[in-house]
Design a protein around this motif. Structure first.
Motif, PDB file in Angstrom:
ATOM      1  N   MET A   1       0.812  -1.188   0.000  1.00 42.15           N
ATOM      2  CA  MET A   1       0.000   0.000   0.000  1.00 42.15           C
ATOM      3  C   MET A   1       0.867   1.269   0.000  1.00 42.15           C
ATOM      4  O   MET A   1       0.472   2.283  -0.537  1.00 42.15           O
ATOM      5  N   TRP A   2       2.024   1.173   0.602  1.00 37.46           N
ATOM      6  CA  TRP A   2       2.910   2.340   0.659  1.00 37.46           C
ATOM      7  C   TRP A   2       3.408   2.735  -0.717  1.00 37.46           C
ATOM      8  O   TRP A   2       3.641   3.897  -0.998  1.00 37.46           O
ATOM      9  N   LEU A   3       3.562   1.737  -1.619  1.00 42.07           N
ATOM     10  CA  LEU A   3       4.027   2.023  -2.965  1.00 42.07           C
ATOM     11  C   LEU A   3       3.016   2.863  -3.733  1.00 42.07           C
ATOM     12  O   LEU A   3       3.380   3.813  -4.440  1.00 42.07           O
ATOM     13  N   ILE A   4       1.743   2.549  -3.560  1.00 39.63           N
ATOM     14  CA  ILE A   4       0.695   3.310  -4.230  1.00 39.63           C
ATOM     15  C   ILE A   4       0.673   4.736  -3.707  1.00 39.63           C
ATOM     16  O   ILE A   4       0.540   5.691  -4.472  1.00 39.63           O
ATOM     17  N   ARG A   5       0.824   4.913  -2.406  1.00 37.84           N
ATOM     18  CA  ARG A   5       0.812   6.260  -1.830  1.00 37.84           C
ATOM     19  C   ARG A   5       1.994   7.084  -2.325  1.00 37.84           C
ATOM     20  O   ARG A   5       1.858   8.275  -2.615  1.00 37.84           O
ATOM     21  N   ILE A   6       3.157   6.458  -2.445  1.00 37.80           N
ATOM     22  CA  ILE A   6       4.336   7.177  -2.943  1.00 37.80           C
ATOM     23  C   ILE A   6       4.125   7.591  -4.401  1.00 37.80           C
ATOM     24  O   ILE A   6       4.430   8.718  -4.789  1.00 37.80           O
ATOM     25  N   CYS A   7       3.587   6.689  -5.217  1.00 39.37           N
ATOM     26  CA  CYS A   7       3.354   7.004  -6.630  1.00 39.37           C
ATOM     27  C   CYS A   7       2.334   8.132  -6.778  1.00 39.37           C
ATOM     28  O   CYS A   7       2.501   9.024  -7.614  1.00 39.37           O
ATOM     29  N   ALA A   9       1.751  10.459  -4.572  1.00 37.47           N
ATOM     30  CA  ALA A   9       2.391  11.691  -4.103  1.00 37.47           C
ATOM     31  C   ALA A   9       3.316  12.261  -5.170  1.00 37.47           C
ATOM     32  O   ALA A   9       3.327  13.469  -5.412  1.00 37.47           O
ATOM     33  N   ILE A  10       4.083  11.402  -5.826  1.00 40.51           N
ATOM     34  CA  ILE A  10       4.978  11.870  -6.891  1.00 40.51           C
ATOM     35  C   ILE A  10       4.161  12.441  -8.054  1.00 40.51           C
ATOM     36  O   ILE A  10       4.507  13.462  -8.629  1.00 40.51           O
ATOM     37  N   GLY A  11       3.056  11.786  -8.361  1.00 38.96           N
ATOM     38  CA  GLY A  11       2.200  12.280  -9.443  1.00 38.96           C
ATOM     39  C   GLY A  11       1.493  13.580  -9.109  1.00 38.96           C
ATOM     40  O   GLY A  11       1.068  14.308  -9.995  1.00 38.96           O
ATOM     41  N   ALA A  12       1.371  13.916  -7.832  1.00 38.67           N
ATOM     42  CA  ALA A  12       0.701  15.153  -7.434  1.00 38.67           C
ATOM     43  C   ALA A  12       1.660  16.316  -7.289  1.00 38.67           C
ATOM     44  O   ALA A  12       1.234  17.468  -7.269  1.00 38.67           O
ATOM     45  N   ILE A  13       2.957  16.064  -7.204  1.00 42.99           N
ATOM     46  CA  ILE A  13       3.920  17.143  -6.960  1.00 42.99           C
ATOM     47  C   ILE A  13       3.989  18.108  -8.138  1.00 42.99           C
ATOM     48  O   ILE A  13       3.910  19.326  -7.955  1.00 42.99           O
TER      49      ILE A  13
END
Length: 182
Positions: A1-7, A9-13
């Motif tokens: 689940m952490w991988l999805i959250r990181i992706c 977050a990167i896509g929102a920056i």
């Protein structure tokens, strides 16, 4: 689940950064330089009839070709979920496995675009040869996929079908995706 959250977050920056810079630019007024004044004075009205006479056949042909390319690219992207479901034995695919296959396909798409850009810029290849070669390889891979899909689904070689599918997308981006507007 952490991988999805990181992706996510990167896509929102990047969109968030663009939005913040736009707000800052709206509240600060930049002074007009001499170059901006000269460009504003140099702008003239171009008659629309001349524009349509010279550019409309080219724009219509590019528009139709781009429409057909986008229809095929989007339509083929819809089959990725079905392919991952077939790989898992027609059960709902695991999120990690689906994410892995999607990453493989998108990575090869980006690689195909980069290779297409490189070969388009080379003098010996150029846009026409790159387009013809990429479309030819795409047709060849499409024929291989269509002729072997029945046997590859039933055997343990179904991941090979997914790799062929990813290479098909690579050829699509190498040929038509990189050269459509040239």
């Amino acid at each position: 689940m952490w991988l999805i959250r990181i992706c996510l977050a990167i896509g929102a920056i990047l969109p968030l950064h663009t939005w913040i810079c736009h707000i800052i630019r709206c509240f600060t007024k930049a002074s007009e330089t001499g170059a901006h004044q000269r460009m504003r004075i140099a702008r003239t009205q171009i008659p629309s009839s001349l524009f349509h006479e010279f550019y409309s056949p080219f724009l219509w042909s590019i528009g139709i070709a781009w429409f057909l390319y986008e229809i095929s690219a989007t339509g083929l992207s819809l089959y990725i979920t079905a392919e991952t479901r077939i790989l898992n034995g027609n059960v709902t695919p695991d999120l990690r496995r689906t994410f892995g296959w999607l990453c493989l396909i998108d990575l090869l798409r980006v690689l195909g675009s980069a290779l297409g850009m490189y070969f388009t810029a080379k003098r010996r290849w150029g846009p026409k040869k790159t387009l013809v070669f990429g479309t030819g390889v795409q047709c060849l891979l499409g024929l291989i996929i269509c002729s072997t899909v029945g046997t590859l689904i039933r055997t343990s070689l179904s991941p090979v079908l997914m790799v062929f599918f990813a290479l098909f997308h690579l050829a699509q981006e190498f040929g038509a995706g990189s050269n459509m507007a040239l």
